[in-house]
Design a protein around this motif. Structure first.
Motif, PDB file in Angstrom:
ATOM      1  N   ALA A  26       0.832  -1.175   0.036  1.00  0.00           N
ATOM      2  CA  ALA A  26      -0.102   0.108   0.039  1.00  0.00           C
ATOM      3  C   ALA A  26       0.868   1.170  -0.051  1.00  0.00           C
ATOM      4  O   ALA A  26       0.522   2.291  -0.627  1.00  0.00           O
ATOM      5  N   ALA A  27       1.861   1.431   0.828  1.00  0.00           N
ATOM      6  CA  ALA A  27       2.892   2.359   0.786  1.00  0.00           C
ATOM      7  C   ALA A  27       3.530   2.800  -0.455  1.00  0.00           C
ATOM      8  O   ALA A  27       3.596   3.855  -0.827  1.00  0.00           O
ATOM      9  N   ALA A  28       3.996   1.536  -1.269  1.00  0.00           N
ATOM     10  CA  ALA A  28       4.822   1.856  -2.285  1.00  0.00           C
ATOM     11  C   ALA A  28       3.839   2.411  -3.531  1.00  0.00           C
ATOM     12  O   ALA A  28       4.169   3.233  -4.114  1.00  0.00           O
ATOM     13  N   ASP A  29       2.669   2.007  -3.433  1.00  0.00           N
ATOM     14  CA  ASP A  29       1.567   2.431  -4.566  1.00  0.00           C
ATOM     15  C   ASP A  29       1.182   3.926  -4.150  1.00  0.00           C
ATOM     16  O   ASP A  29       0.940   4.467  -5.208  1.00  0.00           O
ATOM     17  N   PHE A  30       0.969   4.385  -2.984  1.00  0.00           N
ATOM     18  CA  PHE A  30       0.440   5.623  -2.542  1.00  0.00           C
ATOM     19  C   PHE A  30       1.697   6.582  -2.816  1.00  0.00           C
ATOM     20  O   PHE A  30       1.306   7.713  -3.365  1.00  0.00           O
ATOM     21  N   LEU A  31       2.982   6.157  -2.452  1.00  0.00           N
ATOM     22  CA  LEU A  31       4.103   7.214  -2.668  1.00  0.00           C
ATOM     23  C   LEU A  31       4.686   7.332  -4.087  1.00  0.00           C
ATOM     24  O   LEU A  31       5.010   8.219  -4.545  1.00  0.00           O
ATOM     25  N   GLY A  32       4.243   6.062  -4.953  1.00  0.00           N
ATOM     26  CA  GLY A  32       4.670   6.176  -6.309  1.00  0.00           C
ATOM     27  C   GLY A  32       3.577   6.757  -7.450  1.00  0.00           C
ATOM     28  O   GLY A  32       3.621   6.437  -8.472  1.00  0.00           O
ATOM     29  N   ARG A  33       2.549   7.322  -6.748  1.00  0.00           N
ATOM     30  CA  ARG A  33       1.503   7.760  -7.780  1.00  0.00           C
ATOM     31  C   ARG A  33       2.255   8.786  -8.514  1.00  0.00           C
ATOM     32  O   ARG A  33       3.068   9.770  -8.262  1.00  0.00           O
ATOM     33  N   PRO A  34       1.734   9.036  -9.901  1.00  0.00           N
ATOM     34  CA  PRO A  34       2.344   9.847 -10.784  1.00  0.00           C
ATOM     35  C   PRO A  34       2.089  11.404 -10.641  1.00  0.00           C
ATOM     36  O   PRO A  34       1.223  12.122 -11.309  1.00  0.00           O
ATOM     37  N   LEU A  35       2.571  11.947  -9.690  1.00  0.00           N
ATOM     38  CA  LEU A  35       2.296  13.271  -9.353  1.00  0.00           C
ATOM     39  C   LEU A  35       3.655  14.192  -9.651  1.00  0.00           C
ATOM     40  O   LEU A  35       4.644  13.574  -9.480  1.00  0.00           O
ATOM     41  N   ASP A  36       3.415  15.564  -9.810  1.00  0.00           N
ATOM     42  CA  ASP A  36       4.364  16.231 -10.281  1.00  0.00           C
ATOM     43  C   ASP A  36       4.926  16.921  -9.050  1.00  0.00           C
ATOM     44  O   ASP A  36       4.604  18.028  -8.453  1.00  0.00           O
ATOM     45  N   TRP A  37       5.924  16.072  -8.346  1.00  0.00           N
ATOM     46  CA  TRP A  37       6.535  16.795  -6.810  1.00  0.00           C
ATOM     47  C   TRP A  37       7.958  17.363  -7.209  1.00  0.00           C
ATOM     48  O   TRP A  37       8.755  16.989  -7.953  1.00  0.00           O
ATOM     49  N   GLY A  50      -1.280  23.831 -13.456  1.00  0.00           N
ATOM     50  CA  GLY A  50      -0.593  24.783 -12.812  1.00  0.00           C
ATOM     51  C   GLY A  50       0.764  25.388 -13.411  1.00  0.00           C
ATOM     52  O   GLY A  50       1.597  24.489 -14.183  1.00  0.00           O
ATOM     53  N   THR A  51       1.152  26.611 -12.942  1.00  0.00           N
ATOM     54  CA  THR A  51       2.315  27.235 -13.209  1.00  0.00           C
ATOM     55  C   THR A  51       3.585  27.211 -12.111  1.00  0.00           C
ATOM     56  O   THR A  51       4.699  27.299 -12.589  1.00  0.00           O
ATOM     57  N   HIS A  52       3.053  26.892 -10.824  1.00  0.00           N
ATOM     58  CA  HIS A  52       3.877  26.976  -9.836  1.00  0.00           C
ATOM     59  C   HIS A  52       3.832  25.743  -9.155  1.00  0.00           C
ATOM     60  O   HIS A  52       2.604  25.092  -8.979  1.00  0.00           O
ATOM     61  N   TYR A  53       4.806  25.456  -8.301  1.00  0.00           N
ATOM     62  CA  TYR A  53       4.587  24.474  -7.206  1.00  0.00           C
ATOM     63  C   TYR A  53       4.507  24.998  -5.984  1.00  0.00           C
ATOM     64  O   TYR A  53       4.809  25.810  -5.532  1.00  0.00           O
ATOM     65  N   GLU A  54       3.394  24.180  -5.324  1.00  0.00           N
ATOM     66  CA  GLU A  54       2.906  24.973  -3.900  1.00  0.00           C
ATOM     67  C   GLU A  54       3.374  24.068  -2.714  1.00  0.00           C
ATOM     68  O   GLU A  54       3.368  22.724  -2.847  1.00  0.00           O
TER      69      GLU A  54
END
Length: 315
Positions: free
Chosen positions: A232-243, A265-269
């Motif tokens: 569950a943790a690997a799947d949660f952390l590995g989601r395709p998000l722009d970090w 978005g143009t900026h990282y929050e």
């Protein structure tokens, strides 16, 4: 009269500057997060300034300032109304908790003393089980080593009442904190911690994270429920998000400051600070503190441009 007030003001500013760092740690220990500690320290100075002519020197300036800071905390809890004392692990549900940046302890004339002050995250979480007056009694007596008379004077109660608060606090914390106070101290970051942090910051896919996680890893992120177990943790952390992530340390543990860019978005929050617990080269726990206020506590901005780097950031 004016000269006397000027001398008192100069004396207070000097004393406050000398003890400000350790007062901040004290207020963090009571409040559980840096933003509230900042407010408490500021109010402590204001109250001390108003009362400077009444300081008689019977106690040290340090003790006097600690008494004021403790009562500022107690007053803040009274003004906030009745709060429910938690059950279970506060790291799983308390949104009052936050990490303490190690960089705040790293320099200045009081750095050595402040670095020895208790900011171990598990102890800070355990203190959330205590009502405000019990928390203050425990911190002053068992962490600072004040006498029962000093604790009673600070809380404006009889010594028997102060001892009663302390005994109830100890009873509540029994089994939630190590019995040896030496184990309450801030841990020291190790080379292994640094190596795992570097690899964790670079990880992007579930497979990347799986290689770093213990089988029974736990991720806490109040107010959301925890994520437990390597799958569950690997799947949660590995989601395709722009970090965008920046390695740091907090409470003596490896940590990451994280920014997220939403689709379009143009900026990282600024979004979250993760504090890791590493054992035998694996992440066994990640405590995620969600909210820009936690990021700002590290001296980081609320927003970043795509190529922008915060001053002093690592990685």
């Amino acid at each position: 009269m004016s000269d006397a007030r000027d001398e008192q003001g100069t004396w207070l500013q000097s004393a406050f500057s000398e003890h400000r760092r350790e007062l901040h740690v004290h207020c963090y220990r009571l409040a559980g997060n840096v933003a509230d500690a900042d407010d408490l320290v500021q109010e402590t100075f204001l109250r001390a300034w108003r009362a400077r002519s009444r300081f008689e020197g019977r106690a040290s300036a340090r003790t006097w300032l600690y008494r004021i800071a403790t009562n500022v905390f107690l007053d803040s809890r009274r003004s906030a109304g009745r709060r429910t004392v938690p059950s279970g692990d506060p790291l799983e549900w308390s949104t009052d908790l936050g990490p303490y940046p190690d960089a705040l302890l790293a320099d200045g004339p009081q750095a050595g003393l402040a670095a020895r002050e208790t900011v171990e995250l598990a102890l800070i979480a355990a203190l959330m089980h205590l009502p405000a007056r019990q928390r203050a009694a425990f911190v002053l007596r068992d962490v600072h080593g004040w006498t029962p008379q000093e604790v009673a004077g600070t809380l404006d109660v009889a010594v028997t009442a102060a001892n009663s608060l302390l005994q109830r606090a100890r009873h509540t914390l029994r089994g939630r904190v190590p019995s040896d106070p030496h184990d309450w101290r801030r841990p020291q970051l190790t080379g292994e911690d640094e190596d795992v942090l570097r690899r964790y910051a670079a990880a992007r896919t579930p497979e990347d994270f799986r290689a770093l996680l213990a089988e029974e890893v736990r991720i806490t992120m109040p107010p959301e429920p925890p994520v437990v177990g390597i799958d569950a943790a690997a799947d949660f952390l590995g989601r395709p998000l722009d970090w965008r992530t920046f390695p740091t340390s907090a409470n003596g543990r490896p940590a990451l400051v994280n920014y997220l860019r939403h689709p379009g978005g143009t900026h990282y929050e600024a979004l979250v600070v993760d504090v890791l617990r590493v054992e035998a080269g694996k992440v066994v726990e990640s405590n995620a503190f969600v909210g820009a206020r936690h990021v700002l506590a590290f001296g980081m901005p609320a927003r970043l441009g795509p190529q922008e780097r915060p001053p002093g950031s690592r990685g």
